[in-house]
Design a protein around this motif. Structure first.
Motif, mmCIF file in Angstrom:
data_model
loop_
_atom_site.group_PDB
_atom_site.id
_atom_site.type_symbol
_atom_site.label_atom_id
_atom_site.label_comp_id
_atom_site.label_asym_id
_atom_site.label_seq_id
_atom_site.Cartn_x
_atom_site.Cartn_y
_atom_site.Cartn_z
ATOM 1 N N GLN A 1 67.473 149.987 43.692
ATOM 2 C CA GLN A 1 66.915 151.014 44.818
ATOM 3 C C GLN A 1 66.724 150.503 46.130
ATOM 4 O O GLN A 1 66.821 151.364 46.924
ATOM 5 C CB GLN A 1 65.347 151.582 44.105
ATOM 6 N N MET A 2 66.965 149.092 46.258
ATOM 7 C CA MET A 2 66.827 148.722 47.531
ATOM 8 C C MET A 2 68.197 148.791 48.170
ATOM 9 O O MET A 2 68.329 149.266 49.701
ATOM 10 C CB MET A 2 66.460 147.118 47.483
ATOM 11 N N ALA A 3 69.161 148.558 47.730
ATOM 12 C CA ALA A 3 70.370 148.460 48.790
ATOM 13 C C ALA A 3 70.822 149.932 49.343
ATOM 14 O O ALA A 3 71.070 149.955 50.429
ATOM 15 C CB ALA A 3 71.658 148.115 47.862
ATOM 16 N N PRO A 4 70.539 151.111 48.574
ATOM 17 C CA PRO A 4 70.582 152.425 49.254
ATOM 18 C C PRO A 4 69.884 152.535 50.305
ATOM 19 O O PRO A 4 70.264 153.434 51.324
ATOM 20 C CB PRO A 4 70.517 153.362 48.085
ATOM 21 N N LEU A 5 68.932 152.190 50.460
ATOM 22 C CA LEU A 5 67.662 152.220 51.515
ATOM 23 C C LEU A 5 68.525 151.600 52.847
ATOM 24 O O LEU A 5 68.511 152.163 53.843
ATOM 25 C CB LEU A 5 66.563 151.636 51.514
ATOM 26 N N PHE A 6 68.950 150.498 52.752
ATOM 27 C CA PHE A 6 70.003 149.854 53.674
ATOM 28 C C PHE A 6 71.164 150.702 54.099
ATOM 29 O O PHE A 6 71.520 150.689 55.288
ATOM 30 C CB PHE A 6 70.228 148.337 53.450
ATOM 31 N N ASN A 7 71.872 151.040 53.179
ATOM 32 C CA ASN A 7 73.307 151.876 53.262
ATOM 33 C C ASN A 7 72.932 153.038 54.282
ATOM 34 O O ASN A 7 73.725 153.660 55.054
ATOM 35 C CB ASN A 7 73.871 152.079 51.917
ATOM 36 N N GLU A 8 71.946 153.471 53.794
ATOM 37 C CA GLU A 8 71.633 154.986 54.541
ATOM 38 C C GLU A 8 71.316 154.715 56.204
ATOM 39 O O GLU A 8 71.769 155.602 57.068
ATOM 40 C CB GLU A 8 70.093 155.156 54.121
ATOM 41 N N TYR A 9 71.136 153.352 56.640
ATOM 42 C CA TYR A 9 71.150 153.065 57.989
ATOM 43 C C TYR A 9 72.442 152.321 58.689
ATOM 44 O O TYR A 9 72.431 151.649 59.320
ATOM 45 C CB TYR A 9 69.873 152.156 58.398
ATOM 46 N N GLN A 10 73.440 152.202 57.687
ATOM 47 C CA GLN A 10 74.515 151.553 57.932
ATOM 48 C C GLN A 10 74.515 150.210 58.163
ATOM 49 O O GLN A 10 75.051 149.556 59.017
ATOM 50 C CB GLN A 10 75.105 152.317 59.405
ATOM 51 N N VAL A 11 73.564 149.637 57.204
ATOM 52 C CA VAL A 11 73.300 148.150 57.294
ATOM 53 C C VAL A 11 73.502 147.644 56.113
ATOM 54 O O VAL A 11 73.161 148.093 54.994
ATOM 55 C CB VAL A 11 71.826 147.906 57.558
ATOM 56 N N SER A 12 74.442 146.442 56.079
ATOM 57 C CA SER A 12 74.671 145.688 54.946
ATOM 58 C C SER A 12 73.492 145.278 54.353
ATOM 59 O O SER A 12 72.673 144.370 54.974
ATOM 60 C CB SER A 12 75.888 144.493 55.183
ATOM 61 N N TYR A 13 73.515 145.315 52.861
ATOM 62 C CA TYR A 13 72.378 144.696 52.125
ATOM 63 C C TYR A 13 72.766 143.406 51.586
ATOM 64 O O TYR A 13 73.776 143.385 50.860
ATOM 65 C CB TYR A 13 71.714 145.642 51.161
ATOM 66 N N GLU A 14 71.851 142.311 51.722
ATOM 67 C CA GLU A 14 72.312 141.209 51.031
ATOM 68 C C GLU A 14 71.151 140.777 50.353
ATOM 69 O O GLU A 14 69.934 140.659 50.419
ATOM 70 C CB GLU A 14 72.624 140.133 52.287
ATOM 71 N N LEU A 15 71.413 140.549 48.855
ATOM 72 C CA LEU A 15 70.205 140.253 48.048
ATOM 73 C C LEU A 15 69.579 138.790 48.479
ATOM 74 O O LEU A 15 70.421 137.639 48.893
ATOM 75 C CB LEU A 15 71.084 140.128 46.744
ATOM 76 N N PRO A 16 68.224 138.752 48.573
ATOM 77 C CA PRO A 16 67.759 137.728 48.873
ATOM 78 C C PRO A 16 67.558 136.452 47.689
ATOM 79 O O PRO A 16 68.124 136.738 46.654
ATOM 80 C CB PRO A 16 66.168 137.920 49.204
ATOM 81 N N ALA A 17 67.310 135.304 48.194
ATOM 82 C CA ALA A 17 67.451 134.245 47.151
ATOM 83 C C ALA A 17 66.324 134.598 46.007
ATOM 84 O O ALA A 17 65.176 134.871 46.483
ATOM 85 C CB ALA A 17 67.000 132.901 47.624
ATOM 86 N N LYS A 18 66.286 134.275 44.925
ATOM 87 C CA LYS A 18 65.333 134.255 43.928
ATOM 88 C C LYS A 18 64.170 133.448 44.163
ATOM 89 O O LYS A 18 64.387 132.017 44.524
ATOM 90 C CB LYS A 18 65.705 134.297 42.594
ATOM 91 N N PRO A 19 62.949 133.887 44.467
ATOM 92 C CA PRO A 19 61.651 132.962 44.492
ATOM 93 C C PRO A 19 61.550 132.012 43.623
ATOM 94 O O PRO A 19 61.846 132.340 42.283
ATOM 95 C CB PRO A 19 60.394 133.819 44.941
ATOM 96 N N ALA A 20 60.958 130.847 43.470
ATOM 97 C CA ALA A 20 60.834 129.803 42.461
ATOM 98 C C ALA A 20 59.779 130.362 41.662
ATOM 99 O O ALA A 20 58.899 130.876 42.368
ATOM 100 C CB ALA A 20 60.336 128.595 43.071
ATOM 101 N N PRO A 21 59.824 130.293 40.529
ATOM 102 C CA PRO A 21 58.837 130.533 39.394
ATOM 103 C C PRO A 21 57.426 130.021 39.627
ATOM 104 O O PRO A 21 57.477 128.850 40.281
ATOM 105 C CB PRO A 21 59.239 130.118 38.233
#
Length: 252
Positions: free
Chosen positions: A232-252
């Motif tokens: 669901q996150m990437a489409p929110l950025f795409n709507e504003y013509q912004v490239s979505y880049e997945l963040p690093a996975k937080p340490a457990p």
């Protein structure tokens, strides 16, 4: 959210708009609450903003919010008043250039001869004015915002803009009609390959919650992770013509 900070959070025809507004709506939906917006004017430091936004309030009053979006996420950041969780995007510095004037840009040397604009008092401002022993300083043009800098780029007043990728992309791509955007995409290239030597090219952004609210912290973290895992996150950025880049996975 930060005020007047497109494409993340701003007013459009009097209504809240932007990527972080959409993220906030999704979080509120998952927590079964109605969102209310707390607009923050940037202070001098991140610690000041966190104090003003979530754990104490500004010295002139005004209250605080439950959560603050678009906070740099760093597991080594030391502030015992807040918890910073839920990294939801990787931001980075980038350069937009007029390809008719700069066919390629693999390092900063061409900026000795080509004008490049930056937002005043930003990291690109400091970095470019001190790069190559100050040889670029005469070609660096300062603007109050990235939007103004990109406007100058489109008018042909300068040859390149250095700034936050999301802001640069939004300013280059999101204005005008479909034909204008198509022409802009052909004329202006956006890439960070010329700034590989910068000390911090990219960073994750997350959400701050007051440290004494652990239950809310866990719920917000779970809501954001569900959005990312559910696509669901990437489409929110795409709507504003912004490239979505997945963040690093937080340490457990």
């Amino acid at each position: 959210m930060y005020r007047d900070f497109p494409p993340y959070s701003y007013l459009e025809k009097g209504s809240p708009a932007g990527i972080d507004v959409e993220v906030g709506k999704k979080i509120a939906e998952q927590l079964s609450v109605q969102p209310a917006w707390f607009w923050l004017t940037p202070d001098e430091t991140l610690n000041d903003d966190l104090r003003n936004a979530v754990w104490k309030c500004h010295y002139m009053g005004g209250g605080v919010a439950d959560i603050m979006l678009r906070v740099p996420y760093d597991i080594n950041y030391d502030n015992d008043k807040v918890s910073i969780v839920a990294p939801y995007h990787k931001e980075r510095w980038t350069v937009a250039r007029n390809t008719e004037k700069l066919a390629e840009l693999v390092n900063l040397a061409p900026f000795m001869y080509h004008k490049v604009s930056v937002e005043v008092d930003s990291v690109p401002d400091l970095t470019l004015t001190t790069a190559l022993r100050g040889r670029l300083v005469e070609q660096v043009t300062l603007f109050l915002s990235i939007d103004e800098a990109v406007s100058a780029l489109k008018k042909g007043e300068i040859d390149a803009v250095a700034g936050m990728r999301s802001q640069v992309e939004w300013s280059v791509k999101a204005s005008g009609d479909d034909l204008d955007r198509q022409m802009d995409s052909q004329k202006f290239a956006i890439s960070d390959e010329s700034i590989v030597s910068w000390p911090r090219r990219a960073w994750d952004i997350g959400i701050a919650v007051k440290a004494t609210f652990p239950e809310l912290t866990n719920k917000v973290d779970a809501a954001v992770m569900a959005m990312i895992d559910g696509g669901q996150m990437a489409p929110l950025f795409n709507e504003y013509q912004v490239s979505y880049e997945l963040p690093a996975k937080p340490a457990p």
